[in-house]
Design a protein around this motif. Structure first.
Motif, short mmCIF file in Angstrom:
data_model
loop_
_atom_site.label_atom_id
_atom_site.label_comp_id
_atom_site.label_asym_id
_atom_site.label_seq_id
_atom_site.Cartn_x
_atom_site.Cartn_y
_atom_site.Cartn_z
N TYR A 217 -0.59 -9.85 -15.85
CA TYR A 217 -1.76 -9.30 -15.16
C TYR A 217 -3.00 -10.10 -15.56
O TYR A 217 -3.75 -9.73 -16.45
CB TYR A 217 -1.95 -7.82 -15.51
CG TYR A 217 -0.85 -6.94 -14.98
CD1 TYR A 217 -0.99 -6.25 -13.78
CD2 TYR A 217 0.34 -6.80 -15.68
CE1 TYR A 217 0.03 -5.45 -13.30
CE2 TYR A 217 1.37 -6.01 -15.20
CZ TYR A 217 1.20 -5.33 -14.01
OH TYR A 217 2.21 -4.54 -13.53
N GLU A 319 -2.93 -0.96 -13.48
CA GLU A 319 -2.77 -2.32 -12.95
C GLU A 319 -4.08 -2.84 -12.38
O GLU A 319 -4.44 -4.01 -12.60
CB GLU A 319 -1.69 -2.32 -11.87
CG GLU A 319 -0.28 -2.06 -12.39
CD GLU A 319 0.77 -2.19 -11.31
OE1 GLU A 319 1.80 -2.82 -11.57
OE2 GLU A 319 0.56 -1.67 -10.20
N THR A 323 -6.48 -6.13 -13.91
CA THR A 323 -6.86 -7.34 -13.17
C THR A 323 -8.35 -7.38 -12.86
O THR A 323 -8.81 -8.29 -12.17
CB THR A 323 -6.06 -7.43 -11.86
OG1 THR A 323 -6.31 -6.26 -11.06
CG2 THR A 323 -4.58 -7.55 -12.12
#
Length: 405
Positions: A217, A319, A323
């Motif tokens: 990531y 997630e 990022t």
């Protein structure tokens, strides 16, 4: 350590929270030098053949699958409602073929720990006890009945609500009955651990959130800050559908009134029939299932997770934050993450306040950049997959050693 993980769906491809939770933990165990076997139900919604798995994954983990028909059948629903106390959602995952395969594995292979990934594996506890004398761990991905209880409050009066009430009550009774039948409890959030204690759990517990492999990531600082919002999530999961409806009906009209250039992108798998038509609004773009969730998210600076029900933790938020997406969500959406409002995430339950927050953040790139960087730092500190798995292995070892003593 030899670990057997039982799953009620194939954890590959990891495109939803449950699959990600199971597979990420299994891979972390392997990374730490342990041997993992996964026995998964192959269902019509989450079907994937073992021979089609990536070679590196097959070499790391021993996968076994059994086809289980979990489709909803109206005659069965009615029969279950009248003649059973078992929630129909749980009944759908009871399979004689899966039981036979489980017995075969327990007889043929030696395991140190058997871990059940979710409540719907509870009906197999009896057969496990007959063929396995080691500790059984229950990894609770959420408080299952809580999802239904919260959805019930958002459901209009009618037959569907009446049925949901029955199902919710049965689900709670089913969940409470499962407590203390396992040797070890592994809640996915600290909050869920407290809920289980309130419900009566006395088993030793270890909190193990869904971790991520940070190298997968890469942090990508948002640039340009286009006035575009993104949602991604399974569109066959009721809380996601409820949340999108709420956002489109309550929040979106205010946003589009004040800034007609803002766009809202929706992506997800297993959308209901004619879903694109149902959500048709000005500047709303429907993508359906996307090939790569991270590639999709990286196209946008801003991410929306508008949940009104649900339980456990929202993996997509983790997630997104990893990022560098700037996430807007509700209190329930952020539940279990221990994220800080206006520091590394934005949390609003009031539609007008959420609309205002989104519009103001779009206009203030310096604030968005700050939140983006803080989000990445937060995930690095709290959700490293290997560190979480090591804590769980240490927990397992402490109870294996005490049992041997």
């Amino acid at each position: 350590m030899q670990i057997l993980m039982l799953a009620n769906k194939m954890p590959y491809p990891p495109k939803d929270g449950g699959s990600i939770a199971t597979l990420s933990m299994a891979k972390a165990f392997v990374k730490l030098g342990h041997r993992v076997t996964i026995l998964a139900m192959n269902t019509y919604k989450h079907h994937f053949e073992v021979e089609d798995l990536p070679d590196d994954l097959k070499s790391e983990i021993d996968f076994y699958t059994v086809y289980v028909d979990t489709s909803i059948k109206p005659p069965e629903v009615l029969t279950n409602l009248i003649f059973s106390r078992l929630p129909y959602n749980a009944k759908r995952f009871i399979s004689s073929a899966y039981k036979q395969k489980l017995v075969k594995l327990l007889r043929e292979k030696q395991f140190d720990i058997v871990q059940l990934e979710g409540l719907y594996l509870y009906p197999y506890i009896g057969i496990i006890r007959k063929h396995f004398t080691g500790p059984v761990s229950f990894r609770a991905h959420n408080v299952e009945h809580e999802i239904w209880r919260r959805s019930l409050t958002n459901q209009r009066q009618g037959i569907k609500r009446m049925y949901m009430k029955v199902l919710t009550n049965r689900m709670e009774q089913f969940e409470v009955r499962s407590l203390n039948k396992f040797d070890l409890l592994v809640p996915i959030t600290e909050r869920d651990g407290h809920v289980f204690e309130f419900l009566g759990n006395n088993s030793p517990k270890c909190i193990a959130p869904v971790g991520i492999d940070l190298e997968n990531y890469k942090y990508k600082a948002p640039t340009g800050y286009k006035p575009e919002l993104a949602f991604i999530g399974s569109l066959d999961w009721m809380p996601n559908l409820e949340g999108i409806d709420w956002f489109l009906d309550k929040v979106w009209p205010e946003i589009i009134k004040q800034n007609p250039d803002v766009k809202f992108h929706i992506a997800g798998r297993n959308a209901p029939p004619k879903y694109e038509h149902k959500i048709k609004r000005r500047n709303v773009v429907f993508h359906g299932e996307v090939n790569d969730a991270l590639d999709y998210l990286n196209e946008f600076a801003f991410m929306v997770v508008p949940l009104l029900s649900g339980s456990g933790m929202r993996v997509k938020i983790v997630e997104g934050m990893a990022t560098g997406r700037v996430v807007f969500t509700t209190t329930i959406g952020a539940e279990g993450l221990n994220a800080a409002d206006k520091e590394n995430i934005f949390i609003d339950d009031d539609p007008s306040k959420m609309a205002h927050t989104i519009l103001e953040t779009i206009k203030k790139p310096e604030k968005a950049t700050e939140v983006s960087k803080n989000a990445r730092s937060f995930i690095e500190a709290e959700f490293d997959n290997t560190e979480i798995a090591q804590r769980l292995i240490d927990f397992f070892n402490s109870h294996l050693n005490s049992a041997e003593a």
